[in-house]
Each structure stands twice: as structure tokens, then as C-alpha cells.
Design a protein around this motif. Structure first.
Motif, PDB file in Angstrom:
ATOM      1  N   GLN A 106       0.814  -1.204   0.000  1.00 13.22           N
ATOM      2  CA  GLN A 106       0.000   0.000   0.000  1.00 13.22           C
ATOM      3  C   GLN A 106       0.855   1.264   0.000  1.00 13.22           C
ATOM      4  O   GLN A 106       0.491   2.265  -0.621  1.00 13.22           O
ATOM      5  N   PRO A 110       0.115   3.787  -3.680  1.00 10.84           N
ATOM      6  CA  PRO A 110      -0.935   4.599  -3.063  1.00 10.84           C
ATOM      7  C   PRO A 110      -2.055   4.935  -4.050  1.00 10.84           C
ATOM      8  O   PRO A 110      -1.858   4.924  -5.267  1.00 10.84           O
ATOM      9  N   VAL A 111      -3.215   5.236  -3.493  1.00 13.25           N
ATOM     10  CA  VAL A 111      -4.340   5.722  -4.295  1.00 13.25           C
ATOM     11  C   VAL A 111      -4.094   7.198  -4.581  1.00 13.25           C
ATOM     12  O   VAL A 111      -3.879   7.990  -3.661  1.00 13.25           O
ATOM     13  N   ALA A 237     -11.300   6.833  -1.368  1.00 13.91           N
ATOM     14  CA  ALA A 237      -9.898   6.431  -1.216  1.00 13.91           C
ATOM     15  C   ALA A 237      -9.790   5.087  -0.512  1.00 13.91           C
ATOM     16  O   ALA A 237      -9.019   4.205  -0.924  1.00 13.91           O
ATOM     17  N   GLN A 238     -10.566   4.914   0.549  1.00 14.27           N
ATOM     18  CA  GLN A 238     -10.530   3.648   1.295  1.00 14.27           C
ATOM     19  C   GLN A 238     -11.025   2.497   0.429  1.00 14.27           C
ATOM     20  O   GLN A 238     -10.444   1.405   0.429  1.00 14.27           O
ATOM     21  N   GLN A 241      -8.395   1.653  -2.139  1.00 16.23           N
ATOM     22  CA  GLN A 241      -7.263   1.004  -1.483  1.00 16.23           C
ATOM     23  C   GLN A 241      -7.574  -0.465  -1.216  1.00 16.23           C
ATOM     24  O   GLN A 241      -6.722  -1.347  -1.441  1.00 16.23           O
ATOM     25  N   GLN A 242      -8.781  -0.741  -0.775  1.00 21.17           N
ATOM     26  CA  GLN A 242      -9.190  -2.124  -0.516  1.00 21.17           C
ATOM     27  C   GLN A 242      -9.224  -2.925  -1.816  1.00 21.17           C
ATOM     28  O   GLN A 242      -8.828  -4.100  -1.845  1.00 21.17           O
ATOM     29  N   LYS A 244      -7.441  -2.344  -4.573  1.00 17.76           N
ATOM     30  CA  LYS A 244      -6.068  -2.568  -5.035  1.00 17.76           C
ATOM     31  C   LYS A 244      -5.412  -3.689  -4.238  1.00 17.76           C
ATOM     32  O   LYS A 244      -4.716  -4.546  -4.793  1.00 17.76           O
TER      33      LYS A 244
END
Length: 259
Positions: A106, A110-111, A237-238, A241-242, A244
Motif C-alpha cells: 500500500q 498509493p491511491v 480512497a478507502q 485502497q481495498q 487494489k
């Protein structure tokens, strides 16, 4: 001369021990407890989202000392050599290592703001346009629906009929109110009938769906009220991220050679 020499030696010995002692928070049963343990525990607390205040320092120190006392007793009893302990340590090692792998991924992937903007644009395109405020009455058969339409045309109040006859437990108690929604959020048959209505109009024919027979009234129409990007940016964003991380995990599973 001899007294001065002994005093100098003693002073030097004390000074030599000061730096080492300064690195320890305590000596428990003759074993030094390094200050690094206090720093590590404080760091873990901070990572969990809890602020480490000055008032907590003594509590953290006491916790570290207590852990040393308990560990010494466990080691004295030989518990650190048991098969159960070693198995749990191996599981803990795996968990921590996997956590570090995901954190590393992560950090390096990053996003971006561009990712978030693109996802928001997709959301806006799918949910933009018009929103409809509708009411409906859901019954089991066509005859019931036609009787309801006839009664409404004679002046019966839609809300009262919905409360008494609708089998939709969610909207029925609220007079059939479905609140504001995009037409696409309904099943196709319902959606197609809804968008043909004018404000305040009632369906002239019952609408059949997989749930039963509907009588629909359109109360109002408006342009979709979408949240601003800044309002939903953390959630997007969350979510990204999940997604990815999930893809990273799946790629590793797919490419791994498992025999």
C-alpha cells in the motif's frame, strides 16, 4: 595519594554505568528492561490511533515492567519451550509478516487523486440525472391493484390505502413513500412505468414485477443531489485502497505454483 586514586576510580565506575542505566527503565530481578521497549509500546499505541499523552508515559512504563515480570515467571516455568507456545509464535510471526507485506504494498502503490477523481466521475455518471419521489402500493394480484386504482380515482387517500393494503413492509407503514431515488435503482418494469408519469400522476394500469402488482404515484422530480467530491473523498480512497489490495492478493494466488 591512595585515597585520591580510589575516589577517582570509583567516580569513573559510576560515570561509566550512567549511560547504560539511562537506556533502561528498570532492573527486574537483576535483568535490565531497556527503554526501547517503552518507545516501541508507545509507537504501537500511536499507530492504533490513540494519542500518547504525557500522562500515559508512566502507565506505559508500568506496563512494560509488568510484562517483564510476567515473562520472567513464564520462562522460569519453561512455558517458552512448550510446543503450544512455539506454534502460537509461528502463527504470530506469519500474521505480522503478512501485515508488513500488505503495508509495504500500500505504501508503494498509493491511491492517487487522479484515481479518486476517476472513481467519482463514474459514480456521478451512474447516479446523475433525475431523482424521483414516488409512492407505491404493493398487492398480490391484478384484481386487487385495479380495485385500488378505481378507489383512488374516486377520492380515496393514497397514503391511507397504502398503510392498510400494501404488503411492502418498508414503505407501507409510511403511506407507500419510497423517498428520493434514481429510477435505475428499481426493477426495470417499475422504473419504466415511473419515468412515464408526470408529477402528481397515478399509474392507470397495475404494474407487474417479480414482487407482485404495484400501483405507483409520482410525487416529485428533481435533478440528482450528488455529494461533492471532497465530502466522499475519504470513503472513495478507502474503497479503492481495498480494491487494489484485494487484486494484489488475488494476483499472488493466481501466479503462485501450488502443488
Amino acid at each position: 595519594m591512595k585515597k585520591h586514586l580510589l575516589a577517582a576510580v570509583a567516580a569513573a565506575a559510576v560515570c561509566a554505568t550512567l549511560p547504560a542505566f539511562a537506556q533502561n527503565v528498570a532492573i527486574v530481578n537483576g535483568k535490565a528492561v531497556p527503554k526501547a521497549r517503552v518507545d516501541l509500546l508507545a509507537s504501537q499505541i500511536a499507530k492504533s490511533g490513540r494519542p500518547v499523552t504525557a500522562e500515559m508515559n508512566d502507565q506505559i512504563k508500568d506496563e512494560v515492567i509488568a510484562r517483564e515480570i510476567f515473562m520472567q515467571e513464564a520462562q522460569k516455568r519453561g512455558l517458552d519451550a512448550s510446543d503450544d507456545f512455539r506454534s502460537q509464535m509461528e502463527l504470530a510471526r506469519q500474521t505480522l509478516l503478512i501485515r508488513e507485506l500488505f503495508a509495504d504494498y500500500q505504501k508503494k502503490n498509493p491511491v492517487t487523486d487522479a484515481d479518486i477523481q476517476a472513481e467519482y466521475d463514474k459514480f456521478a455518471a451512474a447516479n446523475g440525472g433525475k431523482e424521483y419521489r414516488a409512492r407505491h402500493i404493493l398487492v398480490e394480484n391484478e384484481k386487487q391493484a385495479r380495485d385500488i386504482i378505481a378507489g383512488l380515482k374516486k377520492g380515496q387517500k393514497f397514503e391511507d390505502v397504502a398503510k392498510k393494503q400494501s404488503k411492502d413492509p418498508g414503505s407501507g407503514a409510511n403511506g407507500g413513500d419510497l423517498d428520493w431515488a434514481n429510477a435505475a435503482s428499481y426493477v426495470p418494469e417499475f422504473s419504466q412505468a415511473l419515468i412515464k408519469l408526470n408529477k402528481g400522476q397515478l399509474t392507470q394500469e397495475p404494474v407487474k414485477t417479480q414482487f407482485g402488482w404495484h400501483v405507483i404515484r409520482l410525487d416529485d422530480v428533481r435533478e440528482a443531489q450528488l455529494p461533492k467530491l471532497e465530502e466522499v473523498k475519504p470513503q472513495i480512497a478507502q474503497q479503492l485502497q481495498q480494491q487494489k489490495l484485494a487484486k494484489f492478493q488475488q494476483d499472488l494466488r493466481t501466479t503462485a505454483k501450488v502443488e
